[in-house]
Design a protein around this motif. Structure first.
Motif, short mmCIF file in Angstrom:
data_model
loop_
_atom_site.label_atom_id
_atom_site.label_comp_id
_atom_site.label_asym_id
_atom_site.label_seq_id
_atom_site.Cartn_x
_atom_site.Cartn_y
_atom_site.Cartn_z
N HIS A 129 0.81 -1.23 0.00
CA HIS A 129 0.00 0.00 0.00
C HIS A 129 0.84 1.27 0.00
N ALA A 130 1.97 1.26 0.68
CA ALA A 130 2.85 2.44 0.71
C ALA A 130 4.28 1.98 0.90
N GLY A 131 5.18 2.63 0.16
CA GLY A 131 6.60 2.39 0.32
C GLY A 131 7.27 3.66 0.78
N ALA A 132 8.29 3.55 1.63
CA ALA A 132 8.89 4.75 2.19
C ALA A 132 10.38 4.57 2.40
N LEU A 133 11.10 5.67 2.24
CA LEU A 133 12.51 5.76 2.60
C LEU A 133 12.64 6.95 3.54
N LEU A 134 12.85 6.66 4.84
CA LEU A 134 13.00 7.72 5.83
C LEU A 134 14.45 7.91 6.26
N ASP A 135 15.20 6.82 6.43
CA ASP A 135 16.59 6.92 6.87
C ASP A 135 17.35 5.73 6.29
N ALA A 136 18.15 6.00 5.26
CA ALA A 136 18.85 4.93 4.58
C ALA A 136 19.87 4.23 5.46
N GLN A 137 20.28 4.88 6.56
CA GLN A 137 21.29 4.30 7.44
C GLN A 137 20.71 3.26 8.40
N ILE A 192 25.65 -4.89 3.41
CA ILE A 192 25.22 -3.49 3.36
C ILE A 192 26.17 -2.59 4.14
N GLY A 193 26.84 -3.14 5.16
CA GLY A 193 27.77 -2.35 5.94
C GLY A 193 28.89 -1.75 5.12
N GLY A 194 29.19 -2.33 3.96
CA GLY A 194 30.24 -1.82 3.08
C GLY A 194 29.72 -0.88 2.02
N PHE A 195 28.44 -0.58 2.04
CA PHE A 195 27.85 0.31 1.03
C PHE A 195 28.17 1.77 1.36
N SER A 196 28.33 2.57 0.32
CA SER A 196 28.39 4.02 0.49
C SER A 196 26.99 4.53 0.82
N LEU A 197 26.90 5.80 1.25
CA LEU A 197 25.59 6.38 1.55
C LEU A 197 24.71 6.39 0.30
#
Length: 306
Positions: free
Chosen positions: A74-82, A125-130
């Motif tokens: 129903h809804a997708g969200a990105l609030l804090d990528a970290q 994911i810990g090795g991903f850039s922002l």
């Protein structure tokens, strides 16, 4: 559609969101603007049911988001990528969310491909850039193919290619008839991406209107004129009914002229043999409008002791 009605949130004596009401409609990108501390993230969290309001309501497609079964449909969200487990791989992270929301496993590969992370699917994911984490957060938002999408500062940490990609993605999602609600501090991104704006300050609504209308009602359009004979031209234009102010410090060779069109300014200068180095029509600026209309709502100012 997202509908917010008299939404209120308090933290002790501080009111973070104050009887806020607005509607975010499908088929367009709606930008969400406000100074730091204005209550934007708190509002998004209440829409998603992550924080409980002290008053008012927030609904997604007509009902509170918590009432939607398997919410990612129903809804997708990105609030804090970290905020993601760094020990998991991108594929494992998405697969867990897919299983818990009844989403087909093949969708994981589809969204990783769409956000440009297919080659990093098995990396931790810990090795991903922002920027990569932002792309993963977008993938999470898209996972359930939802009609409503919310993004809080999604281009932070992205390189120019990533910014261009995500801008096009938001426009495409809106063109598909989805509701796209986007919070950002980058005025250039809002000017190039958003159709509508919701602007708040100190938790209260300042404006809810098209981007062009917001920019025009507080910006200062005019004609920028450059000349080595600024004083003489100022007297001439003032006599013709224009308002003239120096661009920058007094004595500047650049003038901002309102009340006369560029063609008339050029004709008067030519008639009196005044050389012009510049004659540019200035359009209303979203940044100028934002700074002017939110000036009384800024909580944190540089150089001020508190």
């Amino acid at each position: 559609m997202i509908e917010v009605n008299e939404l209120t949130k308090r933290y002790g004596r501080r009111t973070a969101v104050d009887r806020l009401s607005f509607t975010v409609r499908p088929g367009q990108v709606t930008g969400f603007l406000g100074p730091n501390g204005a209550g934007k993230t708190t509002t998004l969290r209440m829409i998603l049911g992550l924080d409980a309001p002290d008053g008012g309501t927030a609904t997604v497609s007509g009902v509170p988001f918590r009432d939607h079964p398997r919410g990612l449909h129903h809804a997708g969200a990105l609030l804090d990528a970290q905020q993601v487990h760094g020990g998991r791989t991108a594929a494992a992270h998405l697969a867990a969310l897919a299983r818990s929301n009844g989403i087909a496993a093949r969708r994981v590969e589809e969204v990783l491909e769409e956000v440009g992370l297919a080659g990093a699917a098995r990396r931790r994911i810990g090795g991903f850039s922002l920027g990569m984490k932002q792309r993963l957060g977008v993938a999470v938002a898209l996972l359930g193919d939802p009609p409503v999408l919310m993004f809080d500062e999604p281009v932070n940490g992205m390189d120019p290619e990533g910014v261009l990609w995500v801008r096009g993605l938001f426009r495409r999602l809106a063109a598909e008839g989805r509701t796209v609600f986007l919070s950002s501090h980058l005025m250039t991104e809002m000017e190039q991406t958003a159709d509508q704006l919701v602007v708040i300050g100190q938790g209260r609504l300042i404006a809810a209107e098209p981007v062009a209308v917001f920019a025009a009602r507080a910006g200062r359009p005019g004609v920028l004129v450059g000349t080595p004979r600024a004083a003489e031209l100022t007297a001439l234009l003032t006599a013709a009914g224009a308002a003239v102010t120096p661009e920058g410090s007094a004595g500047s060779e650049r003038l901002v002229v309102t009340g006369l069109p560029a063609g008339r300014i050029g004709a008067l200068a030519a008639e009196h043999r005044i050389t012009l180095h510049e004659l540019t029509v200035r359009t209303a600026s979203l940044e100028e409008a934002f700074m002017e209309l939110t000036a009384g709502s800024i909580e944190y100012r540089a150089g001020e002791a508190r």
